[in-house]
Design an enzyme around this catalytic site. Structure first.
Site, PDB file in Angstrom:
ATOM      1  N   HIS A 203       0.818  -1.221   0.000  1.00 22.48           N
ATOM      2  CA  HIS A 203       0.000   0.000   0.000  1.00 22.48           C
ATOM      3  C   HIS A 203       0.851   1.271   0.000  1.00 22.48           C
ATOM      4  CE1 HIS A 203      -3.477   2.480   1.065  1.00 22.48           C
ATOM      5  NE2 HIS A 203      -2.803   2.958   2.086  1.00 22.48           N
ATOM      6  N   CYS A 246       6.231  -5.574  -4.415  1.00 19.32           N
ATOM      7  CA  CYS A 246       5.646  -5.666  -5.764  1.00 19.32           C
ATOM      8  C   CYS A 246       5.515  -4.284  -6.407  1.00 19.32           C
ATOM      9  CB  CYS A 246       4.260  -6.291  -5.699  1.00 19.32           C
ATOM     10  SG  CYS A 246       4.166  -7.722  -4.654  1.00 19.32           S
TER      11      CYS A 246
HETATM   12  S1  SF4 Z   1      -2.510  -1.228  -2.138  1.00 19.71           S
HETATM   13 FE1  SF4 Z   1      -3.095   0.159  -3.773  1.00 19.71          FE
HETATM   14  S2  SF4 Z   1      -5.006  -0.627  -4.604  1.00 19.71           S
HETATM   15 FE2  SF4 Z   1      -4.647  -1.617  -2.592  1.00 19.71          FE
HETATM   16  S3  SF4 Z   1      -5.732  -0.381  -1.066  1.00 19.71           S
HETATM   17 FE3  SF4 Z   1      -3.649   0.402  -1.179  1.00 19.71          FE
HETATM   18  S4  SF4 Z   1      -3.695   2.030  -2.699  1.00 19.71           S
HETATM   19 FE4  SF4 Z   1      -5.558   0.834  -2.979  1.00 19.71          FE
END
Ligand code: SF4
Ligand code: SF4
Length: 281
Positions: A203, A246
């Protein structure tokens, strides 16, 4: 496009690259696995798996990837235990069944095989969430009584976990190359994962985070909100709790392909929905 520079990440100078060190011997033992980790291993682009095998590591034994098989392969594996005592890396893929009836290799249980190979290894690397945490074989009622690799080897064995289902190819190779160039495991976090690759959540570096911050969420995988590339949080994205690189590597993985992060590198992910994330309200 990748932002990943393997030389920088594992701290390898041009001068170190020019040295013609002996390649790092690697023995790869597969327990209860789906072969996904080996498939991933073949697909590194930075550096390529081919360059890695030709220049930096010597993959001495793998049931799938070795040219030899049967008695020839087993004899070779035994000879590596002697010839490179304390110098080879043992890579383990898959959950390890406690009950010997589930998986035998050349008349020995895979559990015994791993215990024997770990005894004289320089280090053990658990490739994939199955060997790191028990993974798929240990999910649900765990019918084969499978465990992670650390449960069967002595506590003092140097070990690194490289979880993911499968792990990122460059992370697998980066971990091996760190040992090749520096002679030891990379710095690990408190869960025994290489810090260089697992220090932040998906995230925190996600390219969709600006949408998350503005509360712009995709409502389905195929409507206008999805086409606009909105954040996938409402569709069950597990990026906020998944430690992996990733997104920070800038490679096209799950989220770039339009699917949620499934948190495959986290402990117990198969019991928390696996490949089928639940939508959030
Ligand atoms: S990882 Fe990316 S797609 Fe997933 S909640 Fe966070 S910002 Fe949104
Ligand atoms: S971690 Fe995933 S890809 Fe690797 S063996 Fe287990 S199920 Fe297969």
């Amino acid at each position: 496009m990748t932002q990943y520079n393997w030389l920088e990440t594992i701290d390898v100078s041009e001068e170190m690259l020019q040295r013609t060190n002996q390649r790092l011997p690697v023995i790869w033992i597969s327990a209860l696995d789906c072969t996904g980790c080996k498939e991933a291993f073949l697909r590194s682009v930075e550096p390529t798996t081919l360059d890695t095998i030709l220049h930096f590591i010597s993959l001495e034994y793998s049931e799938l990837l070795s040219a030899a098989s049967g008695y020839q392969a087993e004899e070779h594996k035994e000879s590596i235990f002697q010839k490179y005592q304390g110098q080879y890396v043992l890579a383990v893929e898959g959950g390890i069944p406690q009950s010997d009836e589930y998986l035998m290799i050349a008349g020995k249980s895979v559990r015994e095989e791993i215990i024997q190979a770990a005894k004289h290894a320089k280090a053990v690397i658990a490739f994939g969430s199955c060997s790191a945490w028990g993974g798929l074989p240990a999910a649900g009622s765990n019918p084969t009584d499978s465990v992670d690799v650390r449960s069967i080897i002595p506590e003092e064995t140097p070990v690194a976990l490289v979880p993911g289902c499968p792990p990122i190819p460059e992370v697998m190779i980066g971990t091996l190359l760190h040992i090749h160039f520096h002679g030891e495991l990379p710095e690990l976090d408190k869960k025994m994962r290489p810090k260089a690759f697992y220090q932040t959540t998906v995230h925190m570096t996600c390219h969709r985070k600006p949408f998350f911050d503005q509360k712009l969420f995709a409502q389905s995988y195929d409507d206008e909100t999805a086409q606009k590339g909105y954040c996938l949080f409402k569709l069950g994205c597990k990026g906020p709790r998944a430690f992996n690189c990733c997104e920070s590597m800038g490679m096209d993985r799950c989220i770039a392909a339009g699917f949620t992060c499934i948190g495959c590198s986290e402990e117990g992910f198969w019991d928390k929905g696996g490949f089928y994330p639940k939508k959030r309200k």
